[in-house]
Motif scaffolding. Structure first.
Motif, PDB file in Angstrom:
ATOM      1  N   ARG A 145      55.225 -18.185   5.493  1.00 14.51           N
ATOM      2  CA  ARG A 145      54.278 -17.421   4.682  1.00 14.51           C
ATOM      3  C   ARG A 145      54.191 -18.032   3.290  1.00 14.51           C
ATOM      4  O   ARG A 145      55.204 -18.388   2.692  1.00 14.51           O
ATOM      5  N   ALA A 146      52.982 -18.196   2.796  1.00  7.69           N
ATOM      6  CA  ALA A 146      52.776 -18.677   1.421  1.00  7.69           C
ATOM      7  C   ALA A 146      51.314 -18.424   1.087  1.00  7.69           C
ATOM      8  O   ALA A 146      50.447 -18.918   1.799  1.00  7.69           O
ATOM      9  N   ASP A 147      51.055 -17.649   0.036  1.00  7.81           N
ATOM     10  CA  ASP A 147      49.653 -17.372  -0.303  1.00  7.81           C
ATOM     11  C   ASP A 147      48.914 -18.688  -0.486  1.00  7.81           C
ATOM     12  O   ASP A 147      47.883 -18.916   0.091  1.00  7.81           O
ATOM     13  N   ARG A 148      49.490 -19.546  -1.322  1.00  8.67           N
ATOM     14  CA  ARG A 148      48.973 -20.920  -1.364  1.00  8.67           C
ATOM     15  C   ARG A 148      50.146 -21.855  -1.619  1.00  8.67           C
ATOM     16  O   ARG A 148      50.951 -21.607  -2.531  1.00  8.67           O
ATOM     17  N   LEU A 149      50.254 -22.885  -0.799  1.00  6.79           N
ATOM     18  CA  LEU A 149      51.349 -23.845  -0.984  1.00  6.79           C
ATOM     19  C   LEU A 149      51.146 -24.586  -2.304  1.00  6.79           C
ATOM     20  O   LEU A 149      50.015 -24.757  -2.757  1.00  6.79           O
TER      21      LEU A 149
END
Ligand code: EPU
Length: 423
Positions: free
Chosen positions: A150-154
């Motif tokens: 999970r990562a909103d934005r890398l």
């Protein structure tokens, strides 16, 4: 279950044409997930592993169709992602499915991908992929056999791989193209398939520099668009046919042969006494190989590209069993990639294994035998040995070979081999 019946001892003669590379097609299909627009891939090989990747694309919600010459063109569009996951049922049949993790995570901010187990050739962990995603800010957990990411934005960071990993480089590169800022990959894989993927991503609007070197720099962009690309020819298939011709005292023209991707093999074949002629100085020339009456023994040590490919190690060993002298074959990439040894011994080969090195002593001839294929490249080596052997061989479990060689029995038959698929 299908098996191959081969009557050996016939020199191969004629022309064979090399199709698109499996190991280029798989990440490129996976890259289609990165954009909602249409991607068109030409020269996609008809192989079980490609079918598995297409099944996975269907699962995540990609609309695709095969058309063109014998279905060699794939039109794929990931307008919406329906399920950001790769289930166990698919990953267990092909570990390269895990290469969907980077694209899914980058596109949707989360992904759940079954963690592949070990396989016939080695443990093959994914720690380097996961280490990189973590460094890029992803939260990674292992839940019920799945990698949950999970990562909103890398975020772009500098990553140094502990070892050269081909699919690791590809997976992380595909994630980095949509990350915020700059990602630098050190100790990156330099394989031609990595370069082909980088070229596709660049055509989609990504900013990737340095593919083909050990340091790849990726400046993340907000979004990618569709593209149209042709898959590079399969260097391992081409190399397999070059070795087959050389070891059967044959004379074969290999069309669409990516010789510039096969320099290590070309050097070894020449040292062993085969004659190699290039048609014209193009990227994919026709290459003619003429085998000597008997090859000379030549040592090899596998290494990441541009070294001698591990995917051509088993085939070289088959050739060395009947070459003049003794050779040492050292496998440095995978810990368990000598499973063909026991089968080759059943054909009369004299091979001893000490750790990562196999010593192959020449025998006057191999004799046909009932054989069992254990993995893709090991099966190819058994086919080669059977082609050179005296008498009949029956090779079971050829589904392994169908994963990576398109119509191998038809191709070899057209070169004069007595080979049939028995259903
Ligand atoms: N490794 C780790 N951790 C990782 C990644 C790799 O320890 O996170 C280790 C592996 O266990 C192995 C070594 O690093 O010992 C190299 O593995 P790599 O990741 O490069 O292999 P791969 O990407 O899983 C690809 C090809 C293989 C080919 C190898 C090496 C694809 C789909 N597969 O595998 O192809 O043998 O690179 O060149 O590109 C085949 O086609 O028959 C085949 C096995």
């Amino acid at each position: 279950m299908d098996h191959f019946r081969i009557h050996g001892g016939i020199p191969l003669h004629g022309t064979v044409t090399i199709g698109g590379a499996k190991n280029a097609a798989l990440p490129m299909l996976s890259a289609c997930v990165l954009t909602p627009q249409r991607c068109v891939l030409h020269g996609v090989p008809r192989l079980h592993d490609v079918d598995t990747m297409l099944k996975l694309l269907t699962h995540v919600g990609v609309q695709w169709e095969r058309n063109g010459n014998g279905g060699a063109t794939v039109n794929a569009q990931a307008e919406k992602i329906a399920a950001s996951e790769a289930p166990y049922t698919i990953v267990k049949t092909m570990r390269a499915s895990s290469m969907i993790l980077g694209p899914l995570l980058a596109r949707t901010g989360h992904a759940r991908v079954s963690l592949p187990g070990g396989c016939a050739i080695g443990a093959r962990p994914m720690d380097q992929h996961l280490k990189a995603f973590k460094e890029m800010g992803a939260e990674i957990t292992i839940e019920e056999g799945n990698i949950a990411a999970r990562a909103d934005r890398l975020r772009g960071v500098e990553i140094t791989f502990d070892m050269v990993t081909v699919t690791g480089t590809e997976n992380v590169m595909m994630a980095a193209v949509l990350a915020e800022g700059q990602t630098i990959l050190n100790n990156a894989a330099r394989e031609p398939e990595v370069v082909a993927l980088a070229e596709m991503l660049s055509q989609m609007g990504a900013r990737v520099v340095g593919a083909g070197t050990a340091r790849i720099t990726i400046d993340g962009v907000e979004q990618l668009h569709g593209t149209e690309v042709t898959i590079i020819p399969d260097r391992i298939q081409a190399g397999t046919y070059l070795i087959a011709a050389a070891m059967t005292n044959g004379d074969v023209a290999v069309e669409n042969c990516p010789l510039s991707h096969l320099e290590a093999l070309q050097t070894k074949l020449t040292e062993a006494g085969a004659r190699i002629e290039k048609s014209a100085p193009t990227a994919t020339p026709t290459v003619r190989v003429v085998g000597p009456r008997k090859l000379r023994s030549v040592d090899i040590t596998t290494a990441p590209f541009p070294g001698y490919a591990t995917d051509l190690q088993a085939q070289w060993m088959a050739a060395m069993t009947i070459a003049d002298g003794a050779s040492a074959i050292t496998e440095t990439i995978f810990e368990n990639r000598f499973m063909h040894v026991a089968e080759l011994r059943r054909m009369g080969a004299e091979i001893t294994v000490d750790g990562h090195t196999a010593i192959v002593k020449s025998v006057a001839k191999l004799s046909g035998a009932p054989l069992m294929a254990t993995d893709l490249r090991a099966s190819a080596s058994l086919v080669l040995a059977a082609l050179a052997a005296e008498g009949q061989s029956d090779i079971q479990r050829v589904y392994h070979i169908d994963r990576g060689y398109e119509r191998i029995e038809e191709q070899l038959y057209s070169l004069g081999a007595r080979i049939e698929r028995v259903r």
